[in-house]
Design an enzyme around this catalytic site. Structure first.
Site, PDB file in Angstrom:
ATOM      1  N   HIS A  10       0.683  -1.317   0.087  1.00  0.00           N
ATOM      2  CA  HIS A  10       0.037   0.048  -0.144  1.00  0.00           C
ATOM      3  C   HIS A  10       0.863   1.287   0.110  1.00  0.00           C
ATOM      4  O   HIS A  10       0.476   2.277  -0.754  1.00  0.00           O
ATOM      5  CB  HIS A  10      -0.884  -0.069   1.329  1.00  0.00           C
ATOM      6  CG  HIS A  10      -1.879   1.111   1.350  1.00  0.00           C
ATOM      7  ND1 HIS A  10      -1.685   2.280   2.397  1.00  0.00           N
ATOM      8  CD2 HIS A  10      -2.743   1.869   0.678  1.00  0.00           C
ATOM      9  CE1 HIS A  10      -2.660   3.057   2.234  1.00  0.00           C
ATOM     10  NE2 HIS A  10      -3.247   2.803   1.180  1.00  0.00           N
ATOM     11  N   GLU A  31       1.905   1.998  -3.261  1.00  0.00           N
ATOM     12  CA  GLU A  31       0.922   2.519  -4.347  1.00  0.00           C
ATOM     13  C   GLU A  31       1.070   3.915  -4.097  1.00  0.00           C
ATOM     14  O   GLU A  31       0.937   4.630  -5.032  1.00  0.00           O
ATOM     15  CB  GLU A  31      -0.355   2.005  -3.806  1.00  0.00           C
ATOM     16  CG  GLU A  31      -1.625   2.380  -4.700  1.00  0.00           C
ATOM     17  CD  GLU A  31      -2.770   2.598  -3.657  1.00  0.00           C
ATOM     18  OE1 GLU A  31      -3.405   3.688  -3.659  1.00  0.00           O
ATOM     19  OE2 GLU A  31      -3.092   1.639  -3.087  1.00  0.00           O
ATOM     20  N   HIS A  32       1.347   4.439  -3.210  1.00  0.00           N
ATOM     21  CA  HIS A  32       1.231   5.877  -2.616  1.00  0.00           C
ATOM     22  C   HIS A  32       2.474   6.416  -3.537  1.00  0.00           C
ATOM     23  O   HIS A  32       2.337   7.516  -4.063  1.00  0.00           O
ATOM     24  CB  HIS A  32       1.472   6.208  -1.331  1.00  0.00           C
ATOM     25  CG  HIS A  32       0.157   6.239  -0.596  1.00  0.00           C
ATOM     26  ND1 HIS A  32      -0.538   7.366   0.021  1.00  0.00           N
ATOM     27  CD2 HIS A  32      -0.873   5.230  -0.366  1.00  0.00           C
ATOM     28  CE1 HIS A  32      -1.569   6.866   0.813  1.00  0.00           C
ATOM     29  NE2 HIS A  32      -1.819   5.777   0.350  1.00  0.00           N
ATOM     30  N   GLU A  79      -3.942   7.807   7.743  1.00  0.00           N
ATOM     31  CA  GLU A  79      -4.797   7.134   6.856  1.00  0.00           C
ATOM     32  C   GLU A  79      -5.180   5.878   7.902  1.00  0.00           C
ATOM     33  O   GLU A  79      -6.625   5.473   8.057  1.00  0.00           O
ATOM     34  CB  GLU A  79      -4.513   6.378   5.465  1.00  0.00           C
ATOM     35  CG  GLU A  79      -5.438   5.942   4.575  1.00  0.00           C
ATOM     36  CD  GLU A  79      -5.086   5.405   3.358  1.00  0.00           C
ATOM     37  OE1 GLU A  79      -5.680   4.667   2.883  1.00  0.00           O
ATOM     38  OE2 GLU A  79      -3.998   5.877   3.065  1.00  0.00           O
TER      39      GLU A  79
END
Length: 455
Positions: free
Chosen positions: A83, A86-87, A163
């Site tokens: 994840h 992905e950022h 997040e």
């Protein structure tokens, strides 16, 4: 608005690159209405698989790149890196500086985003069909040239940690669900949350993301899916132009995500400040890649539909409306996974009822399915709902692409989506009773209770 880099849309539509050997080449005649008849595949020499579905109802397209890597591929100490990567994929390349990717897509009237799951990571753009070359060039560029400087990583890891706080740490139900999943999966990568454990995020370095990128973001570990007002042969030519020069990589061994026998029911209580209790029940069951009998997957999906297939299904009708024992209740099963998966229940008790009474009521529904055959009329209604939902996905090019990509990313074929309709329709009441007795048993069971503490 910053001036966009001068790299795109010059001579791209007239490259005349030859590409041979793909299946179902060319444009499908307009009279062909079947999605399968409008879907074409080709694999480049470097291993990139391309799936194109022609849909000429509107002059738009969706372009997606799926990587066969997600959080279930991660090992202890590195959870959340898929994840985080992905950022970091939006932090630029030597040709497209940080922030320019999204600006370019927006300048041409498109939208874009990305997603990470247990089994895969994906990136997509929705744009006018004539701008497909822009999408392909940008994705090919960051497949091999993504920049992930330590200073940008230091900022972005804090975004990811925030997040996590917003989505999980500050929500009692999410914390309880995370603990439930960790208890349900003893031996597979699904044990860890997609976003990662906070202590791993605290200790993650930029080099961790860069190494993950080099390991997994290679063409022979990716699928390009394009759906919309395009011609398959032109997509294959353009994809060969942009992605073809990228060398294939040495892909690490993929996880099996198999579950060891639990050998008994597991229970946990999550005692944290909260207002209302929550109940989570799961049963370890196979997915489409691990089932010894694939028919069990479709029967389990229909079983979930009987319990929670809309407003008139059993959980909503009997537990919520008739008895009031549940304020909310649901059941589900996602068999389209890389490894073993869960058949799960989630519920909140009604005001006058306890968690224990709610669990008993859910068990009564399970026992009923194990002892009695589902009513044929009830089953036909559920079949119609499930099948119509799959059919209605064809109204959206994004839904079509998601259906294709998710199947391919777990090692299956997009063609199975069509066969799925027939297999679901063929499920009998006897098969539903059989899988209820086979899988919804104490040895496969895990229960998590959110036990509210004073705020």
């Amino acid at each position: 608005m910053n001036k966009a880099p001068q790299l795109l849309l010059i001579g791209l539509l007239t490259t005349g690159i030859s590409c041979t050997g793909w299946a179902n080449t060319g444009s499908a005649p307009k009279s062909r209405l079947s999605p399968s008849d409008r879907t074409f595949t080709h694999t480049l020499e470097n291993g990139l698989k391309i799936v194109v579905r022609e849909d000429h109802r509107a002059p738009v397209m969706v372009s997606q790149v799926w990587y066969r890597v997600g959080s279930s591929y991660e090992h202890a100490g590195l959870t959340g890196v898929s994840h985080v990567l992905e950022h970091m994929m939006f932090k630029g390349t030597p040709r497209v500086p940080n922030g320019e990717f999204s600006k370019l897509i927006a300048n041409y009237g498109g939208s874009e985003n990305a997603f990470t799951s247990y089994d895969y990571t994906g990136y997509y753009q929705v744009m006018s069909a004539v701008n497909l070359p822009l999408s392909l060039e940008l994705e090919a560029d960051r497949m091999q040239n993504a920049l992930m400087p330590d200073d940008e990583f230091a900022k972005e890891i804090e975004v990811v940690k925030e997040e996590r706080r917003l989505r999980t740490d500050d929500k009692p139900g999410s914390i309880a669900y995370e603990r439930f999943m960790a208890a349900a999966y003893l031996s597979s990568g699904y044990h860890n949350p997609v976003i990662g454990w906070m202590h791993d995020l605290d200790n993650m370095k930029g080099e961790d993301a860069r190494k993950w990128y080099k390991q997994w973001y290679v063409p022979n570990n990716a699928i390009l899916v394009v759906v919309g007002d395009v011609k398959a042969n032109e997509v294959f030519e353009q994809a060969a132009h942009y992605f073809g020069p990228i060398p294939k990589g040495n892909i690490p061994k993929r996880p099996l995500n198999k579950e060891v026998p639990a050998n008994g029911e597991r229970r946990l209580s999550v005692d944290i400040p909260a207002k209302i209790p929550n109940l989570y029940i799961g049963y370890n069951v196979p997915g489409i890649n691990t089932a010894s009998d694939e028919n069990d997957v479709y029967a389990l999906q229909m079983l979930a539909g009987v319990l929670d297939g809309g407003y008139s299904a059993r959980m909503e009708t009997e537990l919520v409306r008739n008895q009031g024992i549940a304020a909310s209740a649901g059941a589900g099963y996602s068999g389209l996974a890389l490894g073993d998966t869960l058949f799960y229940f989630s519920a909140i008790p009604g005001k006058e009822y306890s968690i224990e009474e709610l669990e008993d009521a859910i068990q009564e529904q399970i026992t009923r399915l194990q002892e009695e055959l589902a009513d044929p009329d009830e089953l036909e209604r559920i079949k119609a709902q499930i099948i119509s939902g799959i059919v209605y996905q064809q109204d959206s090019i994004s839904s079509q692409a998601n259906q294709i990509g998710s199947m391919e990313a777990i090692g299956r074929s997009w063609q199975e989506a069509d066969a799925m309709l027939e297999k679901l329709a063929a499920v009998t009441p006897e098969q539903i009773r059989e899988v209820a007795n086979k899988y919804l048993i104490p040895d496969n069971k895990v229960v998590a209770i959110l036990n509210p503490q004073p705020l």
